[in-house]
Design a protein around this motif. Structure first.
Motif, short mmCIF file in Angstrom:
data_model
loop_
_atom_site.label_atom_id
_atom_site.label_comp_id
_atom_site.label_asym_id
_atom_site.label_seq_id
_atom_site.Cartn_x
_atom_site.Cartn_y
_atom_site.Cartn_z
N GLU A 37 5.75 -2.96 -11.84
CA GLU A 37 4.89 -4.11 -11.58
C GLU A 37 4.89 -4.32 -10.07
OE1 GLU A 37 5.92 -6.43 -15.76
OE2 GLU A 37 7.03 -6.94 -13.94
N LEU A 38 3.81 -3.91 -9.42
CA LEU A 38 3.68 -4.02 -7.97
C LEU A 38 2.87 -5.27 -7.66
CD1 LEU A 38 4.09 -2.73 -5.14
CD2 LEU A 38 1.99 -1.40 -5.56
N SER A 39 3.52 -6.24 -7.01
CA SER A 39 2.89 -7.56 -6.87
C SER A 39 2.76 -8.00 -5.43
CB SER A 39 3.73 -8.61 -7.62
OG SER A 39 3.91 -8.25 -8.96
N ASP A 46 1.99 8.96 -6.69
CA ASP A 46 2.48 10.32 -6.45
C ASP A 46 3.51 10.74 -7.48
OD1 ASP A 46 0.85 10.54 -4.29
OD2 ASP A 46 2.40 10.17 -2.77
N LEU A 47 4.22 9.73 -8.04
CA LEU A 47 5.25 10.00 -9.04
C LEU A 47 4.63 10.42 -10.38
CD1 LEU A 47 8.31 9.41 -8.52
CD2 LEU A 47 8.03 7.28 -9.80
N GLY A 48 3.30 10.19 -10.52
CA GLY A 48 2.61 10.54 -11.76
C GLY A 48 2.54 9.40 -12.76
N ALA A 49 2.88 8.17 -12.33
CA ALA A 49 2.82 7.03 -13.24
C ALA A 49 1.37 6.72 -13.59
CB ALA A 49 3.49 5.80 -12.61
N GLU A 50 1.18 6.21 -14.81
CA GLU A 50 -0.17 5.92 -15.30
C GLU A 50 -0.53 4.47 -14.98
OE1 GLU A 50 -2.63 5.81 -19.57
OE2 GLU A 50 -0.46 6.22 -19.51
N PHE A 51 -1.71 4.28 -14.36
CA PHE A 51 -2.19 2.94 -14.01
C PHE A 51 -2.62 2.21 -15.29
CE2 PHE A 51 -5.82 0.19 -12.53
CZ PHE A 51 -5.02 -0.76 -11.90
N ASP A 97 0.82 -1.22 0.00
CA ASP A 97 0.00 0.00 0.00
C ASP A 97 0.86 1.27 0.00
OD1 ASP A 97 -2.30 -1.48 -0.09
OD2 ASP A 97 -2.52 -1.59 2.08
N ASP A 98 1.94 1.22 0.79
CA ASP A 98 2.87 2.35 0.84
C ASP A 98 3.44 2.63 -0.56
OD1 ASP A 98 4.85 4.19 2.11
OD2 ASP A 98 6.26 2.60 1.50
N MET A 99 3.90 1.57 -1.24
CA MET A 99 4.53 1.75 -2.55
C MET A 99 3.52 2.15 -3.62
SD MET A 99 7.26 2.00 -4.17
CE MET A 99 8.31 1.58 -2.77
N LYS A 100 2.28 1.65 -3.49
CA LYS A 100 1.22 2.03 -4.43
C LYS A 100 1.03 3.56 -4.41
CE LYS A 100 -3.69 0.91 -5.38
NZ LYS A 100 -4.30 2.23 -5.29
N GLY A 101 0.98 4.11 -3.19
CA GLY A 101 0.83 5.56 -3.04
C GLY A 101 2.00 6.31 -3.66
N VAL A 127 7.17 -25.08 -10.43
CA VAL A 127 6.58 -24.24 -9.38
C VAL A 127 5.44 -23.41 -9.96
CG1 VAL A 127 7.06 -22.33 -7.78
CG2 VAL A 127 8.81 -24.04 -8.20
N LEU A 128 4.39 -23.21 -9.15
CA LEU A 128 3.29 -22.33 -9.53
C LEU A 128 3.37 -21.07 -8.68
CD1 LEU A 128 0.60 -21.96 -11.17
CD2 LEU A 128 -0.57 -22.96 -9.19
N VAL A 129 3.49 -19.92 -9.32
CA VAL A 129 3.56 -18.64 -8.61
C VAL A 129 2.26 -17.89 -8.85
CG1 VAL A 129 4.83 -16.46 -8.38
CG2 VAL A 129 6.07 -18.54 -9.04
N LYS A 130 1.54 -17.57 -7.74
CA LYS A 130 0.29 -16.84 -7.87
C LYS A 130 0.48 -15.44 -7.33
CE LYS A 130 -2.74 -20.85 -7.14
NZ LYS A 130 -3.98 -21.31 -6.48
N LYS A 131 0.03 -14.45 -8.07
CA LYS A 131 0.16 -13.08 -7.58
C LYS A 131 -0.95 -12.18 -8.08
CE LYS A 131 4.28 -12.78 -10.22
NZ LYS A 131 4.04 -13.13 -11.60
N ARG A 132 -1.17 -11.13 -7.29
CA ARG A 132 -2.01 -10.02 -7.73
C ARG A 132 -1.04 -8.91 -8.10
NH1 ARG A 132 -4.26 -5.56 -3.97
NH2 ARG A 132 -5.41 -4.28 -5.46
N ARG A 133 -1.18 -8.36 -9.29
CA ARG A 133 -0.21 -7.38 -9.77
C ARG A 133 -0.91 -6.13 -10.27
NH1 ARG A 133 4.62 -9.22 -13.69
NH2 ARG A 133 5.57 -9.50 -11.65
N LEU A 134 -0.39 -4.98 -9.87
CA LEU A 134 -0.82 -3.70 -10.43
C LEU A 134 0.29 -3.23 -11.36
CD1 LEU A 134 -2.19 -1.86 -7.24
CD2 LEU A 134 -3.42 -3.40 -8.82
N VAL A 135 -0.10 -2.78 -12.56
CA VAL A 135 0.89 -2.34 -13.54
C VAL A 135 0.74 -0.83 -13.78
CG1 VAL A 135 1.79 -2.67 -15.89
CG2 VAL A 135 0.82 -4.62 -14.64
N TYR A 136 1.88 -0.13 -13.73
CA TYR A 136 1.92 1.31 -13.99
C TYR A 136 3.01 1.60 -15.02
CZ TYR A 136 -0.64 1.92 -9.55
OH TYR A 136 -1.56 1.87 -8.53
N LYS A 137 2.84 2.68 -15.78
CA LYS A 137 3.87 3.10 -16.73
C LYS A 137 4.22 4.56 -16.48
CE LYS A 137 4.63 1.33 -20.73
NZ LYS A 137 5.84 0.68 -21.30
N LEU A 138 5.52 4.86 -16.61
CA LEU A 138 5.98 6.26 -16.56
C LEU A 138 7.04 6.38 -17.65
CD1 LEU A 138 5.88 8.99 -14.91
CD2 LEU A 138 7.91 8.13 -13.70
#
Lengths: 167, 167
Positions: free
Chosen positions: B114-116, B20-25, B12-16, B97-108
């Motif tokens: 890739e916040l996972s 704040d950096l202006g990256a596009e979701f 949550d900290d890194m998402k904010g 191995v099976l890796v499961k994740k929830r990922r939010l992707v932003y571009k700047l």
């Protein structure tokens, strides 16, 4: 299970006969099939349908080697032919044979007709049914084949890639 | 070339901070990555993005094993996750191995974030650039990382599948 019988035919003559049978024309495909070396009776192919811009990775296990009429088939469409080929190369698979053909596809009920002009080999008709009931599928294929004037002597049991390598 | 650095973060900290950096979701992805056993430094994965209904076969060659920041990557989208997995199994590859994740992707600009939230492992941020100029890419990644308050001590050099196997 994919059940199919391949016949040597005359392209234009057979096209007329299939249409006279009332089969529905599904489309024309300009196919380039790149086969990789895999131990018999397995097949690995990347197909590029040039005129439609579509590509597929296909794995087949031949259930009746030599006769080549019964196939266990797994196929996925892929977003890019060249990248799919390159991934398989990197995974250690060696390119074997490239089969180029112009194919007309027709459907009549559960029967698919694939009428192909194969570069360097001539013309062929594959009559195909997807069914796990092989006995039914073979009976149905031969029933339709006879209506097209085809007989046992017209059957070509060899795979396209075998025919190309034997040339 | 895919150049990326992975950091351990608080989600949550890194998402904010990224916002704040202006990256596009760009979107949220629920990913299931199935890795197959391949000799180091090669990777073979089939990714299923459950919420988007998309799947990919990806081959990676790690250019800097151990550090795991430089990857030669080949990827195709495939029409079906399960069939792609089954084809690879039939070709002899073993599931690892099976890796499961929830990922939010932003571009700047040319930087992808890739916040996972990775099941069983915690949260990570991959900062990635596609470029054959590795020196430039690393400089650019670290410039952005510092603006997010990240330092060398936050770097996680191990691959997700290595972390899961070490658990």
């Amino acid at each position: 299970m994919e059940v199919e019988v391949k016949f040597r035919v005359s392209f234009d003559d057979m096209k007329g006969k299939i249409e006279d049978l009332g089969a529905e024309f599904k489309g024309e495909e300009l196919q380039e099939d790149l086969y990789f070396s895999l131990p018999h009776p397995e097949l690995l192919r990347v197909r590029w349908i040039r005129n439609l811009g579509r590509a597929y990775i296909t794995y087949k296990y031949i259930q009746d080697p030599g006769k080549n009429e019964e196939f266990d088939e797994l196929e996925v469409e892929v977003s890019d032919f060249k990248t799919a080929v390159e991934i398989l190369r990197r995974l250690g698979f060696k390119e074997d044979v490239l089969v180029k053909k112009r194919r007309l596809v027709y459907k009549l009920g559960d029967v698919t007709f694939e009428l192909s002009d194969v570069e360097g080999l001539g013309s062929f008709l594959d009559i195909e049914i997807l069914s796990d009931d092989v006995v039914y599928a073979k009976e149905r294929i031969w029933e339709v084949a006879k209506r097209l004037g085809l007989a046992e002597k017209d059957v070509e049991p060899r795979l396209y890639q075998e025919l190309l390598k034997e040339k």
